[in-house]
Structures are given as C-alpha cells and as structure tokens.
Design an enzyme around this catalytic site. Structure first.
Site, PDB file in Angstrom:
ATOM      1  N   GLU A 157       0.828  -1.206   0.000  1.00  0.00           N
ATOM      2  CA  GLU A 157       0.000   0.000   0.000  1.00  0.00           C
ATOM      3  C   GLU A 157       0.860   1.253   0.000  1.00  0.00           C
ATOM      4  OE1 GLU A 157      -3.045  -0.018  -0.537  1.00  0.00           O
ATOM      5  OE2 GLU A 157      -3.901  -1.906   0.158  1.00  0.00           O
ATOM      6  N   ASP A 190      -4.378  -9.669  -8.574  1.00  0.00           N
ATOM      7  CA  ASP A 190      -4.784  -8.730  -9.618  1.00  0.00           C
ATOM      8  C   ASP A 190      -3.660  -7.901 -10.236  1.00  0.00           C
ATOM      9  OD1 ASP A 190      -4.517  -7.443  -7.190  1.00  0.00           O
ATOM     10  OD2 ASP A 190      -6.450  -6.435  -7.229  1.00  0.00           O
ATOM     11  N   GLU A 240     -18.519  -6.246  -2.478  1.00  0.00           N
ATOM     12  CA  GLU A 240     -17.141  -6.725  -2.356  1.00  0.00           C
ATOM     13  C   GLU A 240     -16.986  -8.125  -2.939  1.00  0.00           C
ATOM     14  OE1 GLU A 240     -13.790  -5.187  -0.298  1.00  0.00           O
ATOM     15  OE2 GLU A 240     -14.780  -4.637  -2.161  1.00  0.00           O
ATOM     16  N   GLU A 272     -12.257   0.258  -9.513  1.00  0.00           N
ATOM     17  CA  GLU A 272     -11.829  -0.618 -10.611  1.00  0.00           C
ATOM     18  C   GLU A 272     -12.839  -0.663 -11.758  1.00  0.00           C
ATOM     19  OE1 GLU A 272      -9.303  -1.441  -7.269  1.00  0.00           O
ATOM     20  OE2 GLU A 272     -11.489  -1.401  -7.415  1.00  0.00           O
TER      21      GLU A 272
END
Length: 880
Positions: free
Chosen positions: A79, A226, A320, A338
């Site tokens: 992150e 991802d 989610e 996204e």
C-alpha cells in the site's frame, strides 16, 4: 483540508481525520495509514488532471513542509508503494510537466522526488530475504528485523503485494539514476515467475517469502493477484523489456484457458485448473476488462464489464463479493474505482457512448447513495444502503480521476494524457522513462517461454492492426446477449445437495437425525470417513476424508451426508436470521444522506413487510434505560424513542416506550466506542414470552452510530429519521412533502427536485431490485441483574455462528462449501440475496473515542461542501 488535515484519511460521517491509534483498529486495513497525510499525497496528480493547478501547487508545498516519512509505525509495503511512493512520483511527473510549460511550479526543484527516494530507501529493508520477495510490512523508522521494528516475523505475502512494485521502483530508478530500486523489484518478479505452477502457468494467492512455497493455491484475477498481472504488461509498456510481455502472454493464455468462463472470471486451483476453487467473485477483478483493453482483447473485456454493470444496476454498487448467480456474498462496497477504470478504457477503445451512460450511472449512484455532508462514505451494506465512516484515499486518487477523464474532451486537459501510463493507483508516470537511465541489463529469456498458439496475441501492443471491426455496433452486439444475465440467473437448476434430499440412495444416517452426543452416530460417521472436531468456541466441525471410509460406497454415503448437513445448516441459518436494517437521517442538513447500519429485533413491526418504513423525529426518553415507566411521555409521543442498552430486556424497553406513545424505538449500545465497523451485527431477542403485543419497530445501533444521532440532536435539536429495511432514494423521501427553502439554499442538489421527483419511479425500481438479504447476525437477549435465568450471558454479543448447535463442514477430497460459507447450496432461488455476509471482526481498541468536541459544526461543513465536490458538479452538466 478543513476536516481531516493532516490525518491520513477523512472520516466522512463524523467529519474528522482518521489517525492511526486513535480509532478502533480495523486490522490489515489500517496498514495503509502511516501518519504521512496519505490522502493528500495520493491525490496530488488528480488535482492536475482536474485542471486545479493552483490547488496542486499549494498541496505540493504542504507535502514538502508538513509530511514526515520517518515515523515509528508499521505499514504495508504494497500500500505504501502504490499510494505514497506512487503519489510522490505522480506528483513529481506532473510538477515537472507544469514547470516546463512555464506558468506554474517555477520554484519546484524536485522536492517530491527527493521525498520519494527517501521513502524508497525506507522500503528496501523489506527485501532482505533469500528469495528477494519483500516482507509484507516494514517499520518506516526501524525497518524490519530491528528490535524496535515490531515486524519481520511474517512468513507469507500475497502475489500482488510482491509483484506490484516494478512501475514505481523502476520509475524511481529512472528518475534518480539509482538502479537499486529497479533491481530489487525485478528480482521479486523473477522469483514469482520461477515459482509459477509449470503445468498450468498460474500463480497462487499467497506465497512463503522464504521458501517460495505456495501457501494458498487458488488462482484468479481478483484480490491477492490482480495487479501482478497488470504490472507485467505495464512494465513492458513503460520499460520496453520484452521478457515482461512474454511472461504476461504466458499467464494470459492460462487465464483465458482456465479462469475465464465468459462473462465470469472464476478462481481455480493452480494444480487442478479445471476445478473451480470457489463459487463467488470479488470486486477487485473489475479492473481486468481494462487490462484486456490494454492488451487488445476487446470481446471478453466487453462481456465481463457488461456482467459487472448488470450487478451494479441490481445493487447500485458492486458488492465486495458476489456469487456466480449474482447474489451478494460480501455486502460492503468501499467505493472501489476498478469498474470505473475499466469503463474509461472501454470507452477509449470503442468510442461507444454506451460507456458514457455507464459513467453517468456511477456518478448518479455516488451522489444519491454515498455523498454525505463531509464527503463520500463507503457503503457498509449495498443491500440496506447503510454507510461506513470511511473514505479511502483511492476514491480521490482513482475514482475522481477516471470519471473525470471518461467525460473530458481533449481541450479540457492541460496536457496529453497519452504521454503517461497509469499505475494500479492511477498515478501518472511519463512514457519517456523507457529511454532514460536504463541501468538494468536486459536478459534474453525468450527460450524459457512456451510457444503459444493464441490468435489473441495478434492484438497485443504494439499493434498495427485495427483494434476491432470498424463497426459502431460492434460493442453492442457483444453486450446484447448479456443484457439480462443477472436477472435471468433465477431460477437455477437443482443442486447436488438438493438432489440428495429427493429420490435416490439415502445415507445410513440422515443429517436431520444426527446428534453429536450419540456414540452410534459417531461410529456411522467414522465408517463414512467423516470425523468430528469440537472447536474452542463451542461449534462442531465435520471433515470428510473419502480415503478413510470403510468402502467406496461408505464414502459416497459420507458425501451425501455432508451435502445434507450443508443444506440443513443453510436452511436453519435462513430461518434464524433477520437482515440488517437502516436508520436514515432525513432532516436538515442530512436530507437522507447519512445511513446507519442497525441490528433488527425478533419482535415488533417487520420493516421488510412495511416498505415505507417508520419516519419520525427522535426523542430521548427518561429514564434513559427504558426499564420502567417513561416519565416524559409528552416528549416521546408520536416520536421515535432513543434509549440506552442494559439493565432489562429489550422487549421490556419496547413495551414501555410503546405505552408512552412512541412510534418506534432505537436502542443505543452503552459500550463506549463500539461500532458496526469492528463488531458483528446481532438481533435483539424477545423475553421468552409472547411479544405479539409489541407493534412498533425496534432497531439497535452500536455506540459510534448512536452518537452520530445524539451529536446531531445537540447541534440541531430537531432530528428526523427513517427506520426501514434499506435506505430510501432521497426523491422518495421528499415525494409529496413541501421542500423547505433551506434545502435549496444548502446546495444539496435539490435545485432540480421537480425533475428528480418525476424520475422517482425509475430510481425506486432500481433501488427495489437490491432486495435485502440476511446477514451474519446473532441473537442477543437482555436479563436484569440479580434475577435467576436459564439463559447464559444474555446481555452480550452472540455472533450467529458461535452457538453450540452450529456445525462447520469441510471435505478435503472433493470440495464442499462449509455451512458458514456464503457459497453453500440453497434449496431454491430466493427473490433477492439471502446469502449470509462474512463478517471480519477486529476488537482491538485500547483507546476510548471521545466523540464530543470532535465533530465539526454542520454549518461550516455546508459552507465548505460546494468546494469539496466541485469536480463532481463539473461532471453533472446537462450536456453530459
């Protein structure tokens, strides 16, 4: 700036900053917070995209002056890289662009790049492993294995965590001429590539950073993996290294062979790629159509995107996680960008105005359901419309950016966006880096790759062919068969478990007859290869190993027994559980924008059968616990009574406020700092007697959510709320009511109320499609102190899956979902989403939260609001 600076995030419901250590812990989510003004740094290049150059210049000065990167705090390497290092590099990229243009940033001398380099060196200790894979966390001040670091004992990391570094680290090396960053990121990528499952060419979700063994062997394109795939392709684009493209193509061939089941993308086992690993998809895979556009494979991108859009139209937001038949699996939605990202790339590729309509829907839903007085609040539950006091930095860094770019014309931009590549956090890195400071020698590894016979690669960038047939109806012709894929998912076929309950051979022991205390039953289970484990929390877990059965026939009997048990447990959960409810504040200055998650009651009015809900002003009762006759009935009559939890049964409180003339009741938890963010919802149970005499609705709010209402009362005195099964469209709330002038004066989008009311029917229809579902809620009863009772611990939280009768199941030879997994088979197709939601509970909270004096006055909030959402107002012009 007004409410949160210099905190890492804004808390949009309580109008203050989230400072790590001062709020109840949210577990891994808080690893993004490093006391380095996260949201400000993450949003720097967004300001330039929005043509806010003056604001950008001021923001950069603030970052340089105020941000400290040397904090004794443990943060996520992943992150921090994508949000903070990427944010600093993106800010530097646009700063030097503006300086070259000659009007702004003339004073700038690479200060953001110096900070990025400092941060890069602080992340490097995480790579001190034999494999080259980084530790998942690092202490900004002390590194990893230092005695004061409080980290460095981890053994596992996710594939995306280790494989999403190359763009930022290589850009840092290319900008500075210091090669070590790019070298470390390449080494991590090389190791993951070497550890791929060779027969399937897939990678798992979690890997051991020391041995390289796969810890989680499921593989997909969503959470945990991802951006690893994304960075392989984008590293080729930015760095010009063919090996990255060859690796991506190898993985992509495997994805399209095993994971892609158009329009679905389903996780599989890396060793058995023909076997699905789960029955649901997570929302992070919504980025994949955008990546397919970059690759040039347009058809499956259109198909998956359309499927996701159908799910959004059903629930207003992308949950989610959702099941293969499009029901809610995890109901949260933290305003993830996204899907907007993929919408933008599909529009760029096709020019199809359909994708502008998709973007318009996203903006309308954000404004209708997520906008609150201090910003935009994450959805705690897409089924009820309730909010979470959370606005992640990626909302401004990505969602704003992609939605603006979707509608922006070339003349709206002060620079050419085509000169840049987007990182996974949508930060801008200039493409000219590909020819600058190439300090890494390229290794020709072409011979390591399998020759792939895949016509898809004809389209891979660089691509000299047209992207798709020159036909304006091309994208529509692909979407058309999927137009009703979500609605047509019901009814579905009978599951194997349902078949086992019908005709056919029956196991020697039926699930409905099973008793864990019966020795004969245990002997039968043993013969069928089923073992029984007593868990610490009182549950019983059943595990089947077919190889341990007495015979193959016994193994089949065991499988049928397990399927029956799953079905039985699923039915029991549905019978026992009630869905969460919503408390919506509808008075000035909220006007329905703030929605709080409430626990239901097993008695009183069933709000799911009274769709209009119960609306009224709130009043605090005396005595506040509601355990005796109400002494201020004149204040409570025809109002919704507020009362404190404790000292007597919930049903007794309900009877007392109903007798005083209340039209509803809200019980507020007396446990200081409790919140639905960190504790599972539960039901208020009856008192063991007949409760048919209770006719008013009763809801339960945790302390944090209850304080939002109490603070509003202190600020405004008259506070009106709506108790309902799910949040109502604001046009519905005000339909037929006189609209006060102050609504218009407050710039709350009520200028076009007549138009909104005329559109109400279509909005309401969309809202009604998102039918409420049962959630993981447990039953709670209250007992007055000193009285004898057979019920144990009646005044405490009791999660639904922690009772002694619940059973967890697993089968290690053929995959069977557990009873506490939302993918468990159901007896019939329900009209809505009856999937129990998985709750992640973090109870670590050492500091008490003082709610007084922290909430900003609402008048100042409203004064600042117009500036805060100016970007969205630009996108709401009629011509769009």
């Amino acid at each position: 700036q007004e409410h949160a600076y210099p905190a890492d995030e804004l808390m949009p419901l309580t109008c203050r900053g989230r400072v790590r250590g001062q709020e109840p812990s949210r577990g891994d989510v808080d690893d993004a917070l490093g006391k380095f003004s996260l949201t400000l740094i993450d949003t720097l290049d967004t300001l330039v995209v929005l043509n806010k150059t003056k604001e950008f210049e001021e923001a950069v000065k603030k970052v340089i002056k105020d941000v400290n990167l040397d904090n004794d705090i443990v943060v996520s390497v992943f992150e921090t890289n994508i949000r903070v290092l990427g944010g600093l590099l993106g800010g530097h990229s646009v700063a030097i662009m503006l300086k070259e243009k000659g009007e702004y940033m003339q004073w700038y001398n690479g200060e953001l790049l110096h900070m990025a380099k400092e941060l890069g060196y602080k992340l490097l200790p995480a790579f001190n492993t034999t494999s080259g894979l980084p530790y998942p966390r690092v202490n900004l001040k002390f590194g990893v294995r230092h005695p004061e670091a409080r980290t460095g004992t981890e053994t596992d990391t996710c594939t995306a965590c280790a494989g999403t570094l190359i763009l930022e680290f290589a850009a840092l090396s290319r900008f500075t001429g210091t090669s070590i960053f790019e070298e470390y990121a390449r080494k991590a990528l090389d190791f993951i590539w070497e550890k791929r499952q060779r027969s399937s060419n897939l990678v798992g979700v979690t890997i051991n950073i020391h041995t390289g063994d796969w810890v989680r062997k499921d593989s997909g394109v969503g959470a945990g993996i991802d951006s690893y795939y994304e960075y392989l392709l984008k590293a080729y684009v930015l760095l010009g290294d063919d090996s990255f493209l060859e690796r991506f193509n190898t993985h992509y061939d495997a994805i399209m062979r095993y994971i892609s089941q158009p329009p679905l993308l389903l996780d599989v086992h890396i060793h058995k790629p023909m076997l699905n690993a789960r029955t649901w998809m997570d929302s992070l895979l919504a980025f994949f159509p955008g990546l397919q556009v970059l690759k040039g494979d347009i058809r499956p991108a259109i198909e998956t995107h359309e499927m996701l859009y159908q799910v959004i139209k059903k629930h207003n937001f992308l949950p989610e996680a959702f099941t293969t038949d499009f029901r809610v699996h995890w109901a949260q939605h933290p305003l993830r960008p996204e899907f907007a990202e993929s919408t933008y790339f599909l529009y760029k590729a096709t020019g199809d105005p359909y994708y502008l309509e998709v973007g318009k829907t996203l903006i309308e839903n954000l404004n209708k359901y997520a906008r609150v007085p201090c910003g935009f609040a994450a959805m705690k539950d897409v089924r009820t419309g309730s909010h979470e006091d959370r606005m992640d930095s990626f909302f401004l860094a990505e969602m704003f950016k992609y939605l603006y770019l979707l509608f922006a014309d070339k003349e709206d931009m002060i620079f050419d966006i085509e000169d840049y590549i987007f990182t996974t956090e949508a930060h801008l890195l200039p493409l000219w880096l590909s020819t600058t400071n190439q300090t890494i020698s390229k290794k020709n590894t072409t011979t390591e790759y399998t020759e792939l016979d895949d016509s898809n690669f004809d389209w891979t960038c660089p691509n000299t062919q047209i992207l798709f047939p020159n036909d304006p109806m091309f994208a529509q012709s692909i979407r058309e068969p999927l137009k009703n894929v979500v609605d047509k998912s019901c009814p579905r076929g009978i599951s194997r478990a349902e078949e086992s309950l019908g005709s056919g051979p029956k196991p020697p022991l039926r699930a409905r007859d099973f008793m864990a205390s019966n020795p004969e039953h245990l002997e039968i289970l043993k013969k069928m290869g089923v073992s029984l484990i007593h868990l610490k929390d009182g549950r019983v877990q059943l595990v089947q190993h077919a190889v341990q059965a007495a015979s193959s026939l016994d193994a089949e009997d065991g499988l049928r027994f397990m399927q029956e048990m799953i079905e039985l447990s699923s039915q029991q959960q549905k019978e026992q559980q009630l869905p969460p409810r919503a408390v919506q504040i509808v008075s000035h200055p909220f006007f329905g924008r703030v929605v709080l998650t409430a626990g239901p009651a097993q008695f009183g009015m069933d709000l799911s059968k009274h769709k209009a809900g119960t609306r009224g002003f709130v009043a605090t009762i005396k005595p506040y616990n509601g355990c005796s006759e109400i002494t201020n009935p004149e204040a409570v009559k025809e109002k919704i009574a507020l009362m404190q939890r404790g000292q007597c049964m919930f049903a007794e409180k309900a009877r007392n406020v109903q007798k005083a003339g209340a039209i509803g009741g809200i019980v507020i938890d007396d446990n200081e700092g409790s919140s639905s963010d960190t504790a599972p919802l539960f039901q208020m149970a009856g008192d063991g007697k007949n409760t048919d005499d209770i006719t008013i609705p009763m809801l339960f709010l945790f302390n944090k959510e209850g304080n939002i209402i109490l603070d509003a009362i202190r600020e405004y005195e008259a506070v009106e709320v709506l108790l309902s099964d799910k949040a109502k469209d604001r046009a519905t709330i005000f339909k037929g009511k006189m609209i006060p002038n102050y609504i218009i004066d407050s710039n709350l989008e009520m200028e076009n109320m007549d138009q909104k009311l005329s559109e109400n029917d279509s909005h309401k229809q969309n809202a009604e499609e998102a039918t409420s579902a049962s959630q993981d809620v447990g039953a709670v009863s209250e007992e007055s102190e000193g009285e004898s009772s057979d019920v144990t611990d009646l005044d405490s939280l009791s999660p639904a899956n922690a009772d002694s009768d619940s059973i967890s199941l697993s089968n290690q030879d053929s995959y069977v979902p557990g009873t506490d997994e939302a993918g468990a088979p159901e007896p019939a197709c329900m009209q809505g989403d009856n999937q129990p939601q998985e709750q992640k509970t973090e109870t670590e909270s050492n500091s008490k939260v003082n709610w007084d004096n922290k909430v900003q006055p609402m008048e100042s909030i409203l004064a600042d609001w117009n500036e805060d959402i100016e970007a969205f107002e630009m996108m709401e012009k009629d011509e769009l």
